[in-house]
Design an enzyme around this catalytic site. Structure first.
Site, PDB file in Angstrom:
ATOM      1  N   ASN A   1       0.819  -1.219   0.000  1.00 24.59           N
ATOM      2  CA  ASN A   1       0.000   0.000   0.000  1.00 24.59           C
ATOM      3  C   ASN A   1       0.851   1.266   0.000  1.00 24.59           C
ATOM      4  O   ASN A   1       0.619   2.175  -0.806  1.00 24.59           O
ATOM      5  CB  ASN A   1      -0.924   0.011   1.225  1.00 24.59           C
ATOM      6  CG  ASN A   1      -2.112  -0.918   1.030  1.00 24.59           C
ATOM      7  OD1 ASN A   1      -2.459  -1.267  -0.101  1.00 24.59           O
ATOM      8  ND2 ASN A   1      -2.714  -1.332   2.117  1.00 24.59           N
ATOM      9  N   ILE A   2       1.817   1.346   0.919  1.00 18.64           N
ATOM     10  CA  ILE A   2       2.640   2.571   0.958  1.00 18.64           C
ATOM     11  C   ILE A   2       3.565   2.602  -0.251  1.00 18.64           C
ATOM     12  O   ILE A   2       3.740   3.647  -0.889  1.00 18.64           O
ATOM     13  CB  ILE A   2       3.463   2.691   2.264  1.00 18.64           C
ATOM     14  CG1 ILE A   2       2.545   2.592   3.488  1.00 18.64           C
ATOM     15  CG2 ILE A   2       4.210   4.028   2.306  1.00 18.64           C
ATOM     16  CD1 ILE A   2       3.261   2.701   4.825  1.00 18.64           C
ATOM     17  N   GLY A   3       4.153   1.454  -0.598  1.00 22.13           N
ATOM     18  CA  GLY A   3       5.077   1.390  -1.738  1.00 22.13           C
ATOM     19  C   GLY A   3       4.427   1.914  -3.021  1.00 22.13           C
ATOM     20  O   GLY A   3       5.029   2.688  -3.769  1.00 22.13           O
TER      21      GLY A   3
ATOM     22  N   ARG B   1       0.013  -3.154  10.887  1.00 23.29           N
ATOM     23  CA  ARG B   1      -0.828  -3.560  12.020  1.00 23.29           C
ATOM     24  C   ARG B   1      -2.221  -3.981  11.581  1.00 23.29           C
ATOM     25  O   ARG B   1      -2.731  -3.496  10.569  1.00 23.29           O
ATOM     26  CB  ARG B   1      -1.011  -2.365  12.969  1.00 23.29           C
ATOM     27  CG  ARG B   1       0.160  -2.112  13.824  1.00 23.29           C
ATOM     28  CD  ARG B   1      -0.232  -1.187  14.954  1.00 23.29           C
ATOM     29  NE  ARG B   1      -0.298   0.211  14.552  1.00 23.29           N
ATOM     30  CZ  ARG B   1      -0.767   1.182  15.334  1.00 23.29           C
ATOM     31  NH1 ARG B   1      -1.222   0.883  16.545  1.00 23.29           N
ATOM     32  NH2 ARG B   1      -0.770   2.437  14.929  1.00 23.29           N
TER      33      ARG B   1
ATOM     34  N   ARG C   1       2.290  -1.424  17.480  1.00 21.07           N
ATOM     35  CA  ARG C   1       3.404  -1.469  16.517  1.00 21.07           C
ATOM     36  C   ARG C   1       4.457  -2.480  16.983  1.00 21.07           C
ATOM     37  O   ARG C   1       5.055  -3.187  16.184  1.00 21.07           O
ATOM     38  CB  ARG C   1       4.020  -0.081  16.370  1.00 21.07           C
ATOM     39  CG  ARG C   1       3.088   0.935  15.746  1.00 21.07           C
ATOM     40  CD  ARG C   1       3.703   2.303  15.680  1.00 21.07           C
ATOM     41  NE  ARG C   1       2.802   3.288  15.085  1.00 21.07           N
ATOM     42  CZ  ARG C   1       1.959   4.045  15.784  1.00 21.07           C
ATOM     43  NH1 ARG C   1       1.887   3.948  17.095  1.00 21.07           N
ATOM     44  NH2 ARG C   1       1.173   4.914  15.169  1.00 21.07           N
TER      45      ARG C   1
ATOM     46  N   HIS D   1       7.922   6.671  17.713  1.00 16.20           N
ATOM     47  CA  HIS D   1       6.660   6.542  16.973  1.00 16.20           C
ATOM     48  C   HIS D   1       5.774   5.541  17.704  1.00 16.20           C
ATOM     49  O   HIS D   1       5.561   4.418  17.266  1.00 16.20           O
ATOM     50  CB  HIS D   1       6.957   6.071  15.546  1.00 16.20           C
ATOM     51  CG  HIS D   1       5.744   6.035  14.673  1.00 16.20           C
ATOM     52  ND1 HIS D   1       4.913   7.111  14.502  1.00 16.20           N
ATOM     53  CD2 HIS D   1       5.222   5.034  13.912  1.00 16.20           C
ATOM     54  CE1 HIS D   1       3.932   6.774  13.680  1.00 16.20           C
ATOM     55  NE2 HIS D   1       4.101   5.519  13.305  1.00 16.20           N
TER      56      HIS D   1
HETATM   57  P1  A3D Z   1       1.719  -3.747   2.881  1.00 15.22           P
HETATM   58  O1  A3D Z   1       0.681  -3.165   1.986  1.00 15.22           O
HETATM   59  O2  A3D Z   1       1.433  -5.084   3.491  1.00 15.22           O
HETATM   60  O3  A3D Z   1       3.101  -3.803   2.061  1.00 15.22           O
HETATM   61  C1  A3D Z   1       4.259  -4.324   2.598  1.00 15.22           C
HETATM   62  C2  A3D Z   1       4.981  -5.052   1.485  1.00 15.22           C
HETATM   63  O4  A3D Z   1       6.260  -5.494   1.965  1.00 15.22           O
HETATM   64  C3  A3D Z   1       4.254  -6.312   0.979  1.00 15.22           C
HETATM   65  O5  A3D Z   1       3.980  -6.193  -0.409  1.00 15.22           O
HETATM   66  C4  A3D Z   1       5.236  -7.433   1.280  1.00 15.22           C
HETATM   67  O6  A3D Z   1       5.206  -8.493   0.316  1.00 15.22           O
HETATM   68  C5  A3D Z   1       6.556  -6.676   1.242  1.00 15.22           C
HETATM   69  N1  A3D Z   1       7.669  -7.421   1.836  1.00 15.22           N
HETATM   70  C6  A3D Z   1       7.663  -8.350   2.809  1.00 15.22           C
HETATM   71  N2  A3D Z   1       8.911  -8.828   3.017  1.00 15.22           N
HETATM   72  C7  A3D Z   1       9.717  -8.200   2.139  1.00 15.22           C
HETATM   73  C8  A3D Z   1      11.101  -8.262   1.860  1.00 15.22           C
HETATM   74  N3  A3D Z   1      11.918  -9.075   2.532  1.00 15.22           N
HETATM   75  N4  A3D Z   1      11.592  -7.471   0.873  1.00 15.22           N
HETATM   76  C9  A3D Z   1      10.788  -6.635   0.193  1.00 15.22           C
HETATM   77  N5  A3D Z   1       9.461  -6.533   0.412  1.00 15.22           N
HETATM   78  C10 A3D Z   1       8.939  -7.302   1.376  1.00 15.22           C
HETATM   79  O7  A3D Z   1       2.042  -2.759   4.104  1.00 15.22           O
HETATM   80  P2  A3D Z   1       2.046  -1.149   4.090  1.00 15.22           P
HETATM   81  O8  A3D Z   1       2.703  -0.698   2.847  1.00 15.22           O
HETATM   82  O9  A3D Z   1       0.687  -0.656   4.435  1.00 15.22           O
HETATM   83  O10 A3D Z   1       2.975  -0.867   5.374  1.00 15.22           O
HETATM   84  C11 A3D Z   1       4.340  -1.192   5.356  1.00 15.22           C
HETATM   85  C12 A3D Z   1       4.983  -0.968   6.708  1.00 15.22           C
HETATM   86  O11 A3D Z   1       4.931   0.425   7.055  1.00 15.22           O
HETATM   87  C13 A3D Z   1       4.312  -1.710   7.878  1.00 15.22           C
HETATM   88  O12 A3D Z   1       5.294  -2.251   8.742  1.00 15.22           O
HETATM   89  C14 A3D Z   1       3.542  -0.605   8.591  1.00 15.22           C
HETATM   90  O13 A3D Z   1       3.328  -0.883   9.960  1.00 15.22           O
HETATM   91  C15 A3D Z   1       4.466   0.567   8.397  1.00 15.22           C
HETATM   92  N6  A3D Z   1       3.862   1.892   8.574  1.00 15.22           N
HETATM   93  C16 A3D Z   1       4.620   2.818   9.218  1.00 15.22           C
HETATM   94  C17 A3D Z   1       4.114   4.089   9.406  1.00 15.22           C
HETATM   95  C18 A3D Z   1       4.945   5.109  10.113  1.00 15.22           C
HETATM   96  O14 A3D Z   1       4.504   6.215  10.308  1.00 15.22           O
HETATM   97  C19 A3D Z   1       6.275   4.768  10.588  1.00 15.22           C
HETATM   98  C20 A3D Z   1       2.831   4.420   8.937  1.00 15.22           C
HETATM   99  C21 A3D Z   1       2.090   3.449   8.276  1.00 15.22           C
HETATM  100  C22 A3D Z   1       2.623   2.170   8.096  1.00 15.22           C
END
Ligand code: A3D
Length: 315
Positions: free
Chosen positions: A14-16, A86, A92, A179
């Site tokens: 999602n974030i990526g 989460r 977290r 955080h």
């Molecule tokens: P999500 O949409 O699940 O995307 C995460 C991606 O990481 C998935 O596509 C996985 O396949 C991939 N992944 C898993 N292992 C690996 C690896 N070894 N190498 C490369 N890619 C891999 O999650 P998201 O994008 O919503 O969130 C990602 C992270 O950001 C999570 O840990 C959240 O808790 C965190 N997050 C942090 C904040 C801050 O403010 C710090 C805010 C929101 C989310």
């Protein structure tokens, strides 16, 4: 070969995806969207969708999906979202067991293929994950930061703007510390176009806003079933842009502390200047006694989860 800057996004979830969309629209560079082999096609599909979008929106950026670290080689900026987010009811810190080995594998890739990059970590638990990435890559502290403060400050600013009924553009605030739910909204640095927020908003309203900011991430997880992604992506792009365009922005960021604010060998959110050399300066601003006490409480939580990471041997 392109002479454009190269941005490697580790994690195509999602974030990526939102990071890729924003970097492309801002034409910050060519983009590599990396994920694990099981999600290689997913990353390729997302990249293709975003490249096709360039023809409608009108931006020049090459966007590639991959699960091969070689495609990330030589990146100028690496933004790490690899790991699980989460679910409702989780803290977290509950993510550490799953995300620590993921961050270690990402660190190995960065060390081998992107040793000159400016690295921004977003994966949670943020302060401990960015600590581990720096430790495992051995990168200098100027080039490894965690994104949290820009997002937490954005949440605080929104709630303040709504309460005071003023434009979001005029609200400046800073949230420091870890955080987590004991992050530190710094009221002494919170103004509405220079006017102290305490003059315009009643103390009990400010307390409610601070409480809502501290649980701002959890509020969204509860509503959506997963964590926020639009504002987190924008926040990280602001940091990447500050580096790529040498903007010298003052942004609250998780950085490696080596005595600043009285903390050592710990990543935690403090105000820093980000420019073309990465973290160019860590600012030690004056805090009230109350704010210092809140920072100490937050640092204690961060130290706890960082110690878990330090004491977990590699698998
Ligand atoms: P999500 O949409 O699940 O995307 C995460 C991606 O990481 C998935 O596509 C996985 O396949 C991939 N992944 C898993 N292992 C690996 C690896 N070894 N190498 C490369 N890619 C891999 O999650 P998201 O994008 O919503 O969130 C990602 C992270 O950001 C999570 O840990 C959240 O808790 C965190 N997050 C942090 C904040 C801050 O403010 C710090 C805010 C929101 C989310």
């Amino acid at each position: 070969m392109s002479t454009r800057k190269k941005i490697a996004l580790i994690g195509a979830g999602n974030i990526g995806g939102e990071l890729a969309a924003l970097c492309a629209r801002k034409e910050l560079g060519d983009i590599v969207l990396f994920d694990i082999p099981a999600k290689s096609d997913f990353a390729k599909g997302k990249a293709l969708d975003l490249e096709q979008n360039s023809s409608v929106i009108g931006y020049d950026a090459k966007i590639t999906g991959t699960s091969d670290w070689k495609d990330c080689a030589g990146a100028d900026v690496v933004i790490v979202t690899a790991g699980i987010p989460r679910k409702p009811g989780q803290s977290r810190d509950d993510l550490v067991a799953t995300n620590l080995p993921i961050i270690r594998s990402v660190a190995a890739g960065v060390k081998e293929h992107c040793p000159d990059a400016f690295v921004i970590v977003i994966s949670n638990p943020l302060d401990a994950m960015v600590y581990e990435l720096k430790r495992a890559t051995g990168l200098p502290r100027e080039r490894v930061v965690g994104m949290a403060g820009v997002l937490d400050s954005a949440r605080f600013q929104l709630f303040l703007a709504r309460e005071a009924n003023v434009s979001i553009k005029d609200v400046r605030a800073m949230v420091l510390g870890g955080h987590g739910d004991d992050m530190v909204p710094v009221l002494s640095a919170t103004t509405i176009n220079g006017v102290a927020a305490t003059e315009l908003i009643a103390r009990e309203k400010l307390d409610a806003i601070i409480a809502r900011t501290r649980t701002g991430g959890g509020e969204i997880v509860k509503l959506m079933g997963t964590s926020a992604y639009y504002a987190p992506a924008s926040a990280a792009v602001a940091m990447a842009e500050a580096f790529l365009l040498d903007q010298k922005r003052l942004l609250p960021s998780a950085v490696y502390l080596d005595g600043e604010y009285g903390y050592k060998d710990l990543f935690m959110g403090v105000p820093v200047i980000i420019g073309g050399r990465g973290v160019e300066k860590i600012l030690e601003i004056k805090l009230t006694d109350d704010e210092k006490a809140m920072l100490a409480k937050s640092a204690k939580s961060v130290q706890g989860i960082t110690d878990v990471v330090k004491n977990t041997p590699a698998a």
